[in-house]
Design a protein around this motif. Structure first.
Motif, PDB file in Angstrom:
ATOM      1  N   LEU A 197      40.032  50.779  40.147  1.00 36.23           N
ATOM      2  CA  LEU A 197      39.243  50.410  41.322  1.00 36.23           C
ATOM      3  C   LEU A 197      38.515  49.092  41.101  1.00 36.23           C
ATOM      4  CD1 LEU A 197      38.075  51.191  44.102  1.00 36.23           C
ATOM      5  CD2 LEU A 197      36.226  52.350  42.881  1.00 36.23           C
ATOM      6  N   TYR A 198      37.880  48.929  39.933  1.00 36.01           N
ATOM      7  CA  TYR A 198      37.137  47.692  39.665  1.00 36.01           C
ATOM      8  C   TYR A 198      38.066  46.481  39.629  1.00 36.01           C
ATOM      9  CZ  TYR A 198      33.111  50.609  38.430  1.00 36.01           C
ATOM     10  OH  TYR A 198      32.068  51.493  38.463  1.00 36.01           O
ATOM     11  N   VAL A 199      39.265  46.658  39.092  1.00 37.16           N
ATOM     12  CA  VAL A 199      40.229  45.556  39.082  1.00 37.16           C
ATOM     13  C   VAL A 199      40.616  45.188  40.513  1.00 37.16           C
ATOM     14  CG1 VAL A 199      42.569  44.880  38.434  1.00 37.16           C
ATOM     15  CG2 VAL A 199      41.111  46.039  36.772  1.00 37.16           C
ATOM     16  N   SER A 200      40.854  46.207  41.349  1.00 35.38           N
ATOM     17  CA  SER A 200      41.230  45.951  42.744  1.00 35.38           C
ATOM     18  C   SER A 200      40.109  45.253  43.502  1.00 35.38           C
ATOM     19  CB  SER A 200      41.599  47.264  43.437  1.00 35.38           C
ATOM     20  OG  SER A 200      42.686  47.900  42.794  1.00 35.38           O
ATOM     21  N   HIS A 202      37.826  43.359  42.098  1.00 33.04           N
ATOM     22  CA  HIS A 202      37.368  42.192  41.320  1.00 33.04           C
ATOM     23  C   HIS A 202      35.897  42.357  40.917  1.00 33.04           C
ATOM     24  CE1 HIS A 202      40.706  39.419  43.145  1.00 33.04           C
ATOM     25  NE2 HIS A 202      41.194  40.436  42.433  1.00 33.04           N
ATOM     26  N   GLU A 203      35.530  43.588  40.612  1.00 35.17           N
ATOM     27  CA  GLU A 203      34.167  43.884  40.146  1.00 35.17           C
ATOM     28  C   GLU A 203      34.136  43.722  38.623  1.00 35.17           C
ATOM     29  OE1 GLU A 203      31.410  44.592  41.635  1.00 35.17           O
ATOM     30  OE2 GLU A 203      31.969  45.005  43.719  1.00 35.17           O
ATOM     31  N   TRP A 204      34.128  42.455  38.182  1.00 32.11           N
ATOM     32  CA  TRP A 204      34.294  42.191  36.754  1.00 32.11           C
ATOM     33  C   TRP A 204      33.074  42.613  35.943  1.00 32.11           C
ATOM     34  CZ3 TRP A 204      39.103  41.895  36.730  1.00 32.11           C
ATOM     35  CH2 TRP A 204      39.813  41.171  37.688  1.00 32.11           C
ATOM     36  N   GLN A 205      31.889  42.448  36.500  1.00 33.82           N
ATOM     37  CA  GLN A 205      30.693  42.833  35.754  1.00 33.82           C
ATOM     38  C   GLN A 205      30.666  44.347  35.544  1.00 33.82           C
ATOM     39  OE1 GLN A 205      28.620  41.122  34.123  1.00 33.82           O
ATOM     40  NE2 GLN A 205      27.231  42.783  33.577  1.00 33.82           N
ATOM     41  N   ALA A 206      31.005  45.106  36.589  1.00 32.81           N
ATOM     42  CA  ALA A 206      31.050  46.564  36.458  1.00 32.81           C
ATOM     43  C   ALA A 206      32.122  46.984  35.462  1.00 32.81           C
ATOM     44  CB  ALA A 206      31.313  47.205  37.821  1.00 32.81           C
ATOM     45  N   LEU A 207      33.252  46.281  35.457  1.00 35.81           N
ATOM     46  CA  LEU A 207      34.321  46.608  34.521  1.00 35.81           C
ATOM     47  C   LEU A 207      33.907  46.279  33.087  1.00 35.81           C
ATOM     48  CD1 LEU A 207      37.130  47.691  34.117  1.00 35.81           C
ATOM     49  CD2 LEU A 207      38.067  45.449  34.677  1.00 35.81           C
ATOM     50  N   CYS A 208      33.138  45.206  32.912  1.00 31.29           N
ATOM     51  CA  CYS A 208      32.638  44.876  31.568  1.00 31.29           C
ATOM     52  C   CYS A 208      31.766  45.997  31.022  1.00 31.29           C
ATOM     53  CB  CYS A 208      31.844  43.570  31.612  1.00 31.29           C
ATOM     54  SG  CYS A 208      32.852  42.094  31.864  1.00 31.29           S
ATOM     55  N   VAL A 209      30.970  46.608  31.884  1.00 30.31           N
ATOM     56  CA  VAL A 209      30.117  47.735  31.473  1.00 30.31           C
ATOM     57  C   VAL A 209      30.967  48.960  31.148  1.00 30.31           C
ATOM     58  CG1 VAL A 209      28.274  49.290  32.223  1.00 30.31           C
ATOM     59  CG2 VAL A 209      28.176  46.866  32.819  1.00 30.31           C
ATOM     60  N   LEU A 210      32.084  49.112  31.856  1.00 31.38           N
ATOM     61  CA  LEU A 210      32.937  50.284  31.660  1.00 31.38           C
ATOM     62  C   LEU A 210      33.806  50.184  30.406  1.00 31.38           C
ATOM     63  CD1 LEU A 210      33.830  52.987  33.097  1.00 31.38           C
ATOM     64  CD2 LEU A 210      35.692  51.651  34.121  1.00 31.38           C
ATOM     65  N   LEU A 211      34.084  48.971  29.953  1.00 31.41           N
ATOM     66  CA  LEU A 211      35.023  48.776  28.841  1.00 31.41           C
ATOM     67  C   LEU A 211      34.664  49.573  27.576  1.00 31.41           C
ATOM     68  CD1 LEU A 211      35.803  44.965  29.167  1.00 31.41           C
ATOM     69  CD2 LEU A 211      37.417  46.866  29.466  1.00 31.41           C
ATOM     70  N   PRO A 212      33.396  49.619  27.140  1.00 30.68           N
ATOM     71  CA  PRO A 212      33.085  50.432  25.952  1.00 30.68           C
ATOM     72  C   PRO A 212      33.421  51.907  26.119  1.00 30.68           C
ATOM     73  CG  PRO A 212      31.295  48.913  26.429  1.00 30.68           C
ATOM     74  CD  PRO A 212      32.223  48.848  27.590  1.00 30.68           C
ATOM     75  N   GLU A 213      33.263  52.446  27.327  1.00 32.38           N
ATOM     76  CA  GLU A 213      33.618  53.845  27.562  1.00 32.38           C
ATOM     77  C   GLU A 213      35.127  54.041  27.481  1.00 32.38           C
ATOM     78  OE1 GLU A 213      31.531  55.878  30.796  1.00 32.38           O
ATOM     79  OE2 GLU A 213      30.417  54.026  31.128  1.00 32.38           O
ATOM     80  N   ARG A 230      40.295  41.158  27.389  1.00 33.75           N
ATOM     81  CA  ARG A 230      40.411  39.696  27.414  1.00 33.75           C
ATOM     82  C   ARG A 230      40.434  39.184  28.859  1.00 33.75           C
ATOM     83  NH1 ARG A 230      43.805  39.532  23.843  1.00 33.75           N
ATOM     84  NH2 ARG A 230      45.681  39.816  25.116  1.00 33.75           N
ATOM     85  N   ARG A 231      41.252  39.803  29.711  1.00 31.80           N
ATOM     86  CA  ARG A 231      41.345  39.344  31.102  1.00 31.80           C
ATOM     87  C   ARG A 231      40.045  39.581  31.861  1.00 31.80           C
ATOM     88  NH1 ARG A 231      44.270  42.131  34.082  1.00 31.80           N
ATOM     89  NH2 ARG A 231      44.895  43.853  32.721  1.00 31.80           N
ATOM     90  N   THR A 232      39.379  40.704  31.563  1.00 32.12           N
ATOM     91  CA  THR A 232      38.141  41.022  32.275  1.00 32.12           C
ATOM     92  C   THR A 232      37.035  40.030  31.949  1.00 32.12           C
ATOM     93  OG1 THR A 232      38.704  43.378  32.293  1.00 32.12           O
ATOM     94  CG2 THR A 232      36.393  42.795  32.615  1.00 32.12           C
ATOM     95  N   TRP A 233      36.857  39.731  30.659  1.00 29.07           N
ATOM     96  CA  TRP A 233      35.784  38.808  30.286  1.00 29.07           C
ATOM     97  C   TRP A 233      36.096  37.387  30.729  1.00 29.07           C
ATOM     98  CZ3 TRP A 233      31.074  40.051  29.397  1.00 29.07           C
ATOM     99  CH2 TRP A 233      30.747  41.299  28.846  1.00 29.07           C
ATOM    100  N   MET A 234      37.366  37.005  30.742  1.00 33.24           N
ATOM    101  CA  MET A 234      37.727  35.685  31.263  1.00 33.24           C
ATOM    102  C   MET A 234      37.386  35.591  32.745  1.00 33.24           C
ATOM    103  SD  MET A 234      41.364  35.059  29.288  1.00 33.24           S
ATOM    104  CE  MET A 234      41.756  33.594  30.241  1.00 33.24           C
TER     105      MET A 234
END
Length: 410
Positions: A197-200, A202-213, A230-234
């Protein structure tokens, strides 16, 4: 045949023994109760018991046959209800797998109505309805599934979220997934759907928070997770750079803050350094970009970093050129390094050295950027014809010419 003979012989022998016993002693049986009185010989009484036992078995067999036939004949019997449910389920699952959505919806809905455990049938029917664009019926089937089987909130919620994502209703999908994430924070499928959902969105900040989980719960394979990080932080760095445009003196603040949030193991990767440096250049901070690139190149040589280093004008142009020339010893054949040296020489107004580096780069790799840089230099030096040739070559490298149809006379 021998067994049959033995059986016949045994029957005859038994009948002979019974006959001899009856002839020798008939016995006597008396049953009396109040006014009732029954008298007979022992053998007659035993024969009566055998007859009664045979009658009982016959009646029991007839009743059983009637019960079976009634179960088969009666269309409303439990047997027929279960049989209809099984047939509807078989047809529905096959239609669902084959993509026959209308038939699958009809069969699975009927199976759900007949079954005592209707959850999988309702979920399959909802998927078929969603594929047919019947969104209201899809939602109704999911609501009905949760009503019929209490405790199925997770299964229904996951299916609802996936179908909402499939139909592009990201707002409602986010509401559903936020509730599921709150109730089941470690569930792998919930985390995977949130990631999609976050990728669709483009909620990159929310996805950055989700990555550790995602990493902690091992939702993705290591290679897939590394690529996603890598793609999310870019993308997040690009988003932060966009936020800084037009912010004046504070334009770098969102970008630098986002860069500090990047995990340390990722900040050393060339693609992330390139993304950060590009945003610094975009926001008018070439000196900061040069410093970031120089530090990264000290850790390890990379052509992508070198290419960008030639576009970042540092505080001391001569020192920057000297730093880049120090890489020639081990990477003298790298066309990107030669292009960068040509650009840095141009910044320092060393026209002859710039021409040598650009010519050497172009000799190793025909590149549109190198053609453009050398063409501008030659135009400045008065070599207009060669400059025009290089400009044309550069345009051809950017957009190969399309073959035109040969004109024919009518």
């Amino acid at each position: 045949m021998s067994r049959l003979y033995v059986l016949i012989l045994a029957v005859v022998l038994a009948a002979t023994l019974v006959g001899l016993a009856v002839a020798e002693q008939s016995g006597y049986v008396l049953i009396a109760y109040k006014s009732f009185r029954y008298e007979s010989s022992l053998w007659t009484f035993l024969a009566l018991l055998v007859v009664l036992w045979v009658v009982y078995l016959a009646v029991r067999l007839v009743l059983r046959l009637l019960g079976v036939s009634g179960r088969v004949v009666n269309p409303w019997s439990r047997f027929n209800r279960r049989r209809r449910s099984q047939l509807a389920e078989e047809h529905g699952q096959r239609d669902l797998a084959e993509g026959h959505w209308a038939q699958a919806l009809r069969h699975l809905r009927r199976a759900a109505e007949l079954s005592d455990r209707p959850l999988p049938h309702y979920l399959g029917a909802a998927r078929a309805a969603n594929e047919l664009g019947k969104t209201e019926e899809c939602d109704e089937l999911l609501d009905r599934a949760q009503e019929r089987e209490p405790g199925s909130e997770l299964a229904v919620g996951l299916t609802r979220a996936q179908l909402l994502i499939n139909r592009g209703d990201f707002t409602r999908a986010r509401v559903v997934l936020d509730k599921l994430h709150q109730d089941h924070p470690r569930h792998p499928t919930v985390l995977r759907l949130l990631q999609q959902l976050y990728v669709s969105l483009h909620e990159w900040q929310a996805l950055c928070v989700l990555l550790p989980e995602l990493r902690k719960e091992r939702v993705l394979q290591n290679a897939e997770l590394a690529d996603l990080e890598r793609r999310t932080w870019m993308a997040a760095l690009g988003e932060a750079g966009e936020q800084g445009i037009g912010q004046g003196e504070s334009s770098l603040q969102p970008l630098t803050q986002r860069w500090q949030n990047v995990p340390s193991n990722l900040r050393a990767q060339p693609p992330l350094v390139v993304a950060y440096a590009e945003q610094l250049l975009r926001l008018g901070a070439p000196e900061e970009a040069e410093e970031v690139l120089r530090k990264a190149l000290k850790e390890g040589y990379d052509s992508r970093l070198v290419h960008l280093y030639g576009r970042a004008r540092g505080r001391d142009g001569a020192h920057q050129l000297k730093t880049a020339e120090g890489w020639l010893k081990q990477h003298g054949d790298d066309p990107e390094l030669l292009l960068t040296l040509g650009r840095l020489s141009l910044q320092n107004k060393l026209w002859g050295k710039a021409r040598e580096y650009l010519e050497a780069s172009l000799a190793r790799q025909r590149n549109a950027e190198t053609c453009a840089e050398l063409a501008r230099l030659l135009a400045q030096l008065g070599e207009v014809e060669r400059s025009n040739q290089l400009f044309q070559e550069g345009l051809g490298l950017l957009a190969p010419p399309v073959a035109l149809p040969v004109a024919t006379r009518a």
